[in-house]
Design a protein around this motif. Structure first.
Motif, PDB file in Angstrom:
ATOM      1  N   UNK A 232      31.686   8.409 147.945  1.00 22.68           N
ATOM      2  CA  UNK A 232      31.010   7.241 148.529  1.00 22.68           C
ATOM      3  C   UNK A 232      29.601   7.563 149.001  1.00 22.68           C
ATOM      4  N   UNK A 233      29.178   8.834 148.849  1.00 24.89           N
ATOM      5  CA  UNK A 233      27.848   9.281 149.263  1.00 24.89           C
ATOM      6  C   UNK A 233      27.650   9.064 150.769  1.00 24.89           C
ATOM      7  N   UNK A 234      28.649   9.501 151.537  1.00 20.84           N
ATOM      8  CA  UNK A 234      28.583   9.396 152.998  1.00 20.84           C
ATOM      9  C   UNK A 234      29.057  10.702 153.605  1.00 20.84           C
ATOM     10  N   UNK A 235      28.744  10.879 154.873  1.00 18.55           N
ATOM     11  CA  UNK A 235      29.320  11.996 155.606  1.00 18.55           C
ATOM     12  C   UNK A 235      30.781  11.673 155.887  1.00 18.55           C
ATOM     13  N   UNK A 236      31.640  12.685 156.010  1.00 17.03           N
ATOM     14  CA  UNK A 236      33.062  12.422 156.282  1.00 17.03           C
ATOM     15  C   UNK A 236      33.285  11.573 157.531  1.00 17.03           C
ATOM     16  N   UNK A 237      32.512  11.818 158.582  1.00 16.25           N
ATOM     17  CA  UNK A 237      32.708  11.058 159.821  1.00 16.25           C
ATOM     18  C   UNK A 237      32.347   9.592 159.623  1.00 16.25           C
TER      19      UNK A 237
END
Length: 325
Positions: free
Chosen positions: A246-251
């Motif tokens: 999703x091209x996001x940080x895990x948090x």
């Protein structure tokens, strides 16, 4: 009552103040396609009756009258009795209907409520000592009026075996599909869900409240990542991998996932894997170890643990019971 396979006789118990939406939901899922107005929806094996005291029409909470197809004698032969939402203030005084509901359960029928129909089950004494839910706006009142009931305001539905309860409105459809899934399998539930244009499976433990059901920017939806995950359930998946897709940080991903779906990524993944395992058990003769691998649990032992936690039965027993049914 029309003939049906054993265990498939469904009665919707109509009460004064019933919620029309809930009556329609149950009728849409469990109703017969042989009705006067024929629908092309999937054919299941249920025989449905709408029952009311004296066989008289009831006035719903919206003021619209609904005519039953039978009186309360229909409840005596039911395998499943469904009580839709009803105005809580008027439920307790409808003794004839409540006695029929209690007697049906004592005889061995499953009973199920949608939304504030939980108040009818509670007045009938069927929720004492049990975990149950209702519409979030009435959970406090249910807990206050019936302190013996373990009211859970944070779930879509509760399956306690012979007594099932759901939150409001759309959660009633989720519980109906859950029942279909148990009676006829995952494919049947998916077919009904597709016809009604609703999600084929929402886990009962999912939160009633979703902080952001529709993203502000539809382009930021995590739906593509969820779809990708469903195509790769047999692979090791975790929050880090999903977040990278999703091209996001895990948090950030985990926070957005909960806001969008109402449950954590881990819980969602487990539910999807259980759903896939059920379908494989229902439709194939694959060894349990292969089912475990294809559904992403890795080993038969892990599958048995998660499967029992979700369904209260073992994979082999589920397959044998489903094939027999």
């Amino acid at each position: 009552m029309a003939s049906s396979a054993p265990g498939r006789r469904v009665v919707v118990l109509l009460m004064e103040g019933s919620v029309l939406f809930d009556v329609g939901t149950a009728t849409t899922v469990f109703g017969s396609v042989e009705a006067p107005i024929v629908s092309a929806r999937p054919r299941l094996g249920y025989a449905l009756e709408l029952a009311a005291a004296g066989g008289r029409p009831v006035r719903t909470s919206m003021g619209v009258e609904v005519a039953p197809t039978a009186d309360l004698r229909a409840v005596e032969g039911a395998d499943l009795v469904v009580v839709g939402g009803a105005v809580p203030d008027v439920v307790g005084g409808q003794h004839e209907a409540l006695e029929a509901l209690s007697a049906a359960h004592a005889r061995g029928a499953r009973v199920m409520s949608i939304c504030t129909g939980a108040f009818a089950l509670a007045h009938a004494g069927l929720l004492d000592g049990r975990r149950a839910t209702t519409h979030w706006g009435y959970c406090g009142r249910l807990a206050e009026e019936f302190p013996e009931v373990d009211v859970d305001p944070d779930v879509l539905y509760v399956d306690d075996g012979d007594v099932l309860t759901s939150a409001g409105l759309a959660a009633g459809m989720d519980l109906c599909l859950h029942v279909v899934r148990g009676d006829f399998g995952a494919d049947a539930a998916t077919a009904v869900a597709r016809w009604n244009v609703v999600a084929p499976h929402r886990d009962g433990g999912q939160a009633q409240f979703i902080a952001a059901p529709v993203p502000v920017d539809a382009g930021d939806s995590l739906a593509p990542t969820r779809a990708w995950a469903l195509e790769h359930l047999d692979e090791p998946l975790d929050v880090e991998l999903l977040a990278r897709h999703a091209h996001m940080s895990p948090r950030t991903f985990a926070r957005r996932f909960v806001a969008e779906t109402g449950e954590s990524p881990k819980r969602w993944l487990t539910a999807q894997r259980i759903h896939h395992a059920r379908r494989l058990l229902e439709t194939t003769d694959l060894p349990i170890e292969t089912v475990a691998t294809r559904s992403g649990f890795g080993s038969a032992a892990a599958l048995r643990t998660h499967f029992h936690r979700a369904t209260s039965t073992r994979p082999t027993t589920y397959r044998r019971t489903f094939r027999a049914a």
